[in-house]
Design a protein around this motif. Sequence first.
Motif, PDB file in Angstrom:
ATOM      1  N   GLN A  26       0.820  -1.210   0.000  1.00  0.00           N
ATOM      2  CA  GLN A  26       0.000   0.000   0.000  1.00  0.00           C
ATOM      3  C   GLN A  26       0.856   1.263   0.000  1.00  0.00           C
ATOM      4  OE1 GLN A  26      -2.233  -0.992   3.526  1.00  0.00           O
ATOM      5  NE2 GLN A  26      -4.032  -1.632   2.341  1.00  0.00           N
ATOM      6  N   GLN A  27       2.021   1.199   0.615  1.00  0.00           N
ATOM      7  CA  GLN A  27       2.906   2.360   0.638  1.00  0.00           C
ATOM      8  C   GLN A  27       3.457   2.670  -0.746  1.00  0.00           C
ATOM      9  OE1 GLN A  27       5.947   1.841   3.627  1.00  0.00           O
ATOM     10  NE2 GLN A  27       4.476   1.176   5.165  1.00  0.00           N
ATOM     11  N   HIS A  28       3.659   1.630  -1.537  1.00  0.00           N
ATOM     12  CA  HIS A  28       4.204   1.811  -2.887  1.00  0.00           C
ATOM     13  C   HIS A  28       3.209   1.265  -3.913  1.00  0.00           C
ATOM     14  CE1 HIS A  28       8.045   2.774  -0.977  1.00  0.00           C
ATOM     15  NE2 HIS A  28       7.885   1.700  -0.239  1.00  0.00           N
ATOM     16  N   GLU A  29       1.959   1.603  -3.727  1.00  0.00           N
ATOM     17  CA  GLU A  29       0.889   1.047  -4.557  1.00  0.00           C
ATOM     18  C   GLU A  29       1.080   1.375  -6.033  1.00  0.00           C
ATOM     19  OE1 GLU A  29      -4.030   1.022  -4.683  1.00  0.00           O
ATOM     20  OE2 GLU A  29      -2.940   2.338  -3.310  1.00  0.00           O
ATOM     21  N   PHE A  30       1.450   2.613  -6.326  1.00  0.00           N
ATOM     22  CA  PHE A  30       1.605   3.024  -7.725  1.00  0.00           C
ATOM     23  C   PHE A  30       2.715   2.238  -8.411  1.00  0.00           C
ATOM     24  CE2 PHE A  30       3.417   5.904 -10.975  1.00  0.00           C
ATOM     25  CZ  PHE A  30       2.301   6.016 -11.788  1.00  0.00           C
ATOM     26  N   ILE A  67       2.397  -0.394 -11.628  1.00  0.00           N
ATOM     27  CA  ILE A  67       3.178  -0.277 -12.859  1.00  0.00           C
ATOM     28  C   ILE A  67       3.856  -1.608 -13.189  1.00  0.00           C
ATOM     29  CG2 ILE A  67       5.210   0.801 -13.896  1.00  0.00           C
ATOM     30  CD1 ILE A  67       4.495   3.360 -12.452  1.00  0.00           C
ATOM     31  N   LEU A  68       4.453  -2.230 -12.172  1.00  0.00           N
ATOM     32  CA  LEU A  68       5.132  -3.505 -12.396  1.00  0.00           C
ATOM     33  C   LEU A  68       4.147  -4.575 -12.852  1.00  0.00           C
ATOM     34  CD1 LEU A  68       7.542  -3.570  -9.312  1.00  0.00           C
ATOM     35  CD2 LEU A  68       8.105  -3.031 -11.682  1.00  0.00           C
ATOM     36  N   LYS A  69       2.960  -4.586 -12.261  1.00  0.00           N
ATOM     37  CA  LYS A  69       1.953  -5.570 -12.652  1.00  0.00           C
ATOM     38  C   LYS A  69       1.473  -5.312 -14.073  1.00  0.00           C
ATOM     39  CE  LYS A  69      -2.209  -7.827 -10.903  1.00  0.00           C
ATOM     40  NZ  LYS A  69      -3.231  -7.841  -9.818  1.00  0.00           N
ATOM     41  N   SER A  70       1.310  -4.040 -14.427  1.00  0.00           N
ATOM     42  CA  SER A  70       0.885  -3.700 -15.786  1.00  0.00           C
ATOM     43  C   SER A  70       1.939  -4.124 -16.801  1.00  0.00           C
ATOM     44  CB  SER A  70       0.620  -2.193 -15.892  1.00  0.00           C
ATOM     45  OG  SER A  70      -0.407  -1.796 -15.002  1.00  0.00           O
ATOM     46  N   GLU A  71       3.208  -3.926 -16.453  1.00  0.00           N
ATOM     47  CA  GLU A  71       4.282  -4.336 -17.358  1.00  0.00           C
ATOM     48  C   GLU A  71       4.272  -5.847 -17.558  1.00  0.00           C
ATOM     49  OE1 GLU A  71       7.885  -2.864 -15.718  1.00  0.00           O
ATOM     50  OE2 GLU A  71       7.608  -0.829 -16.486  1.00  0.00           O
TER      51      GLU A  71
END
Length: 218
Positions: A71-75, A79-83
Amino acid sequence: MIRPSGIFSIQQDFDSKYVLVPMDFARKIIDLPTKVTSIEIALKPGVEPESVRDQVAAITANDYKVQTRLQQHEFLYKILKSEKWAVYFILSFILMIAIFNIIGSLTMLIIEKKKDIGILSAMGAENGMIRNIFLLEGLMITLSGAIAGLIIGGIVCFLQQQFGFIKLENGESFVIDAYPVSMEALDFVSVLLIVSAIGFLAAYYTSSKIKIASPSGK
């Protein structure tokens, strides 16, 4: 006068933001002699972070913001999941192109076995049975290639985990210098399923185009 006693380098984003100083010095600088701005909790392996977060939030009665690392680094994680999914779809598209190789191989096989197809038909084999033979042949080609590819891919990933052959560009700026690899069973299963599905479509299309000829080949 403040003098640095040493310099550390992890990653550019961290190097430009953080300074390690004694606790008393930090409290004096920010004028918080008895308070802290955050507390980090290290969990034992196997402990579910979400469960601990809910328990801590219940204890604090939601007076404090309680977040997991995700949750702290959600963004960043999004991005990693989208990649990951983008790469998956790109490779799936490449497999769609490779379908023509399967179609070509089966077509050549059907041409070579044209007389045999006629003989089977003369012996009473139904059209569906003959088509199923080539359908199964196409599936065997697809599955053998998929399994071989998964085995080779697994070996490459294992070697990367152990020895880090593929290095990161400007790896000295990161905590790690080799490209990180994690093997997930779900990824292997999904690859096998998509390859099998594409191979089945190719084999089905090719086998459905079989024209039954007489034993003489006419």
